[in-house]
Design a protein around this motif. Sequence first.
Motif, PDB file in Angstrom:
ATOM      1  N   LEU A 110       0.860  -1.399  -0.676  1.00 57.58           N
ATOM      2  CA  LEU A 110       0.410   0.550  -0.099  1.00 57.58           C
ATOM      3  C   LEU A 110       0.925   0.930  -0.134  1.00 57.58           C
ATOM      4  CD1 LEU A 110      -2.462  -1.591   2.554  1.00 57.58           C
ATOM      5  CD2 LEU A 110      -3.263  -1.013   0.395  1.00 57.58           C
ATOM      6  N   ALA A 111       0.353   1.971  -0.506  1.00 60.39           N
ATOM      7  CA  ALA A 111       1.271   3.441  -1.334  1.00 60.39           C
ATOM      8  C   ALA A 111       0.682   4.290   0.148  1.00 60.39           C
ATOM      9  CB  ALA A 111       0.937   4.172  -1.597  1.00 60.39           C
ATOM     10  N   THR A 112       1.384   4.534   1.364  1.00 66.60           N
ATOM     11  CA  THR A 112       1.574   5.400   2.063  1.00 66.60           C
ATOM     12  C   THR A 112       1.293   6.221   2.051  1.00 66.60           C
ATOM     13  OG1 THR A 112       2.707   4.924   3.989  1.00 66.60           O
ATOM     14  CG2 THR A 112       1.227   3.163   3.893  1.00 66.60           C
ATOM     15  N   ILE A 113       1.513   7.432   3.137  1.00 68.40           N
ATOM     16  CA  ILE A 113       1.782   9.551   2.753  1.00 68.40           C
ATOM     17  C   ILE A 113       2.835   8.952   3.030  1.00 68.40           C
ATOM     18  CG2 ILE A 113       1.745  11.223   3.332  1.00 68.40           C
ATOM     19  CD1 ILE A 113      -1.154  11.251   4.371  1.00 68.40           C
ATOM     20  N   GLU A 114       3.625   8.104   4.236  1.00 65.19           N
ATOM     21  CA  GLU A 114       4.918   8.326   5.100  1.00 65.19           C
ATOM     22  C   GLU A 114       6.100   7.338   3.665  1.00 65.19           C
ATOM     23  OE1 GLU A 114       6.551   5.495   7.806  1.00 65.19           O
ATOM     24  OE2 GLU A 114       6.184   6.788   9.066  1.00 65.19           O
ATOM     25  N   ARG A 115       5.421   6.459   2.627  1.00 66.97           N
ATOM     26  CA  ARG A 115       6.012   5.976   1.902  1.00 66.97           C
ATOM     27  C   ARG A 115       6.658   6.758   0.706  1.00 66.97           C
ATOM     28  NH1 ARG A 115       4.985  -0.557   1.177  1.00 66.97           N
ATOM     29  NH2 ARG A 115       4.913  -0.779   3.355  1.00 66.97           N
ATOM     30  N   LEU A 116       5.452   7.385   0.498  1.00 65.69           N
ATOM     31  CA  LEU A 116       5.718   8.445  -0.619  1.00 65.69           C
ATOM     32  C   LEU A 116       6.397   9.732  -0.493  1.00 65.69           C
ATOM     33  CD1 LEU A 116       1.490   8.997  -1.799  1.00 65.69           C
ATOM     34  CD2 LEU A 116       3.876   8.340  -3.226  1.00 65.69           C
ATOM     35  N   GLN A 117       6.573  10.114   0.542  1.00 64.82           N
ATOM     36  CA  GLN A 117       7.327  11.053   1.777  1.00 64.82           C
ATOM     37  C   GLN A 117       9.096  10.694   1.328  1.00 64.82           C
ATOM     38  OE1 GLN A 117       6.116  12.149   5.630  1.00 64.82           O
ATOM     39  NE2 GLN A 117       5.067  13.821   4.510  1.00 64.82           N
ATOM     40  N   ILE A 118       8.919   9.539   1.478  1.00 67.03           N
ATOM     41  CA  ILE A 118      10.414   8.777   1.611  1.00 67.03           C
ATOM     42  C   ILE A 118      11.108   8.354  -0.157  1.00 67.03           C
ATOM     43  CG2 ILE A 118      11.641   7.378   1.380  1.00 67.03           C
ATOM     44  CD1 ILE A 118      10.400   6.323   4.811  1.00 67.03           C
ATOM     45  N   ILE A 119       9.542   8.241  -0.208  1.00 64.32           N
ATOM     46  CA  ILE A 119      10.334   8.779  -2.021  1.00 64.32           C
ATOM     47  C   ILE A 119      10.612  10.081  -2.713  1.00 64.32           C
ATOM     48  CG2 ILE A 119       9.054   7.809  -4.407  1.00 64.32           C
ATOM     49  CD1 ILE A 119       8.036   5.437  -3.419  1.00 64.32           C
ATOM     50  N   THR A 120       9.614  10.193  -2.487  1.00 67.62           N
ATOM     51  CA  THR A 120       9.991  12.181  -2.786  1.00 67.62           C
ATOM     52  C   THR A 120      11.206  12.544  -2.494  1.00 67.62           C
ATOM     53  OG1 THR A 120       7.455  12.739  -3.213  1.00 67.62           O
ATOM     54  CG2 THR A 120       8.851  14.471  -3.269  1.00 67.62           C
ATOM     55  N   GLU A 121      11.229  12.628  -1.379  1.00 68.52           N
ATOM     56  CA  GLU A 121      12.905  12.813  -1.061  1.00 68.52           C
ATOM     57  C   GLU A 121      13.744  12.314  -1.273  1.00 68.52           C
ATOM     58  OE1 GLU A 121      12.637  12.863   3.556  1.00 68.52           O
ATOM     59  OE2 GLU A 121      11.119  14.561   3.558  1.00 68.52           O
ATOM     60  N   ALA A 122      14.034  10.760  -1.984  1.00 74.23           N
ATOM     61  CA  ALA A 122      14.913   9.849  -2.188  1.00 74.23           C
ATOM     62  C   ALA A 122      15.474  11.088  -3.405  1.00 74.23           C
ATOM     63  CB  ALA A 122      14.984   8.212  -2.849  1.00 74.23           C
ATOM     64  N   GLU A 123      13.996  11.184  -4.400  1.00 75.33           N
ATOM     65  CA  GLU A 123      13.724  11.510  -6.076  1.00 75.33           C
ATOM     66  C   GLU A 123      14.639  12.752  -5.745  1.00 75.33           C
ATOM     67  OE1 GLU A 123      10.427  10.925  -7.024  1.00 75.33           O
ATOM     68  OE2 GLU A 123       9.833   9.001  -8.226  1.00 75.33           O
ATOM     69  N   ASP A 124      14.633  13.536  -4.951  1.00 78.55           N
ATOM     70  CA  ASP A 124      15.080  14.620  -4.145  1.00 78.55           C
ATOM     71  C   ASP A 124      16.286  15.350  -4.765  1.00 78.55           C
ATOM     72  OD1 ASP A 124      12.858  15.916  -5.076  1.00 78.55           O
ATOM     73  OD2 ASP A 124      12.568  16.507  -2.959  1.00 78.55           O
ATOM     74  N   LEU A 125      16.956  13.918  -3.697  1.00 75.22           N
ATOM     75  CA  LEU A 125      18.422  13.510  -3.640  1.00 75.22           C
ATOM     76  C   LEU A 125      19.129  13.443  -4.386  1.00 75.22           C
ATOM     77  CD1 LEU A 125      20.652  13.188  -1.599  1.00 75.22           C
ATOM     78  CD2 LEU A 125      19.970  11.175  -0.836  1.00 75.22           C
ATOM     79  N   ALA A 126      18.329  12.507  -5.575  1.00 77.78           N
ATOM     80  CA  ALA A 126      18.996  11.851  -6.461  1.00 77.78           C
ATOM     81  C   ALA A 126      19.345  13.089  -7.248  1.00 77.78           C
ATOM     82  CB  ALA A 126      18.286  11.075  -7.437  1.00 77.78           C
TER      83      ALA A 126
END
Length: 148
Positions: free
Chosen positions: A2-18
Amino acid sequence: MLATIERLQIITEAEDLAKMILQSEAADEYRKSYNKLYKDAQTQEKIKEFIKMKDYYEDVQRFGRYHPDYKSINIRTRQAKREMDMDENVARFRKAENALQDILDHVSMIVGKSVSQHIKVPTGNPFFAENSSCSGGCGSGGGCSCSA
């Protein structure tokens, strides 16, 4: 999953880091040196010559020193490798590649250690191996008899 808000935030931050890494000076130098490496005809000729000699070398290794061309192929392969390694574009590319790899290793260590001090982060760089008898990043779960 399931896509939770927490997971989406982690993915977004990882993309920003990349994105930040891709926009870094090290990544820019890597791209420039990569393009120069593959666009320079003389450098490419040296690389092709080394690859050709490496194939000969692997062929000769099947028979070892009993092969009639063993010594000459060994010498010619080493000469081709030296020519390739001494090329300015190859040296610049390797230097840029190592600089970018160092950044990625540091980021991996920071992320891994922020989760837990017991997380093993495969860096392949002995500089990052803390209190371990292996050279870092074995990933075998102690199979190499390291103390990690």
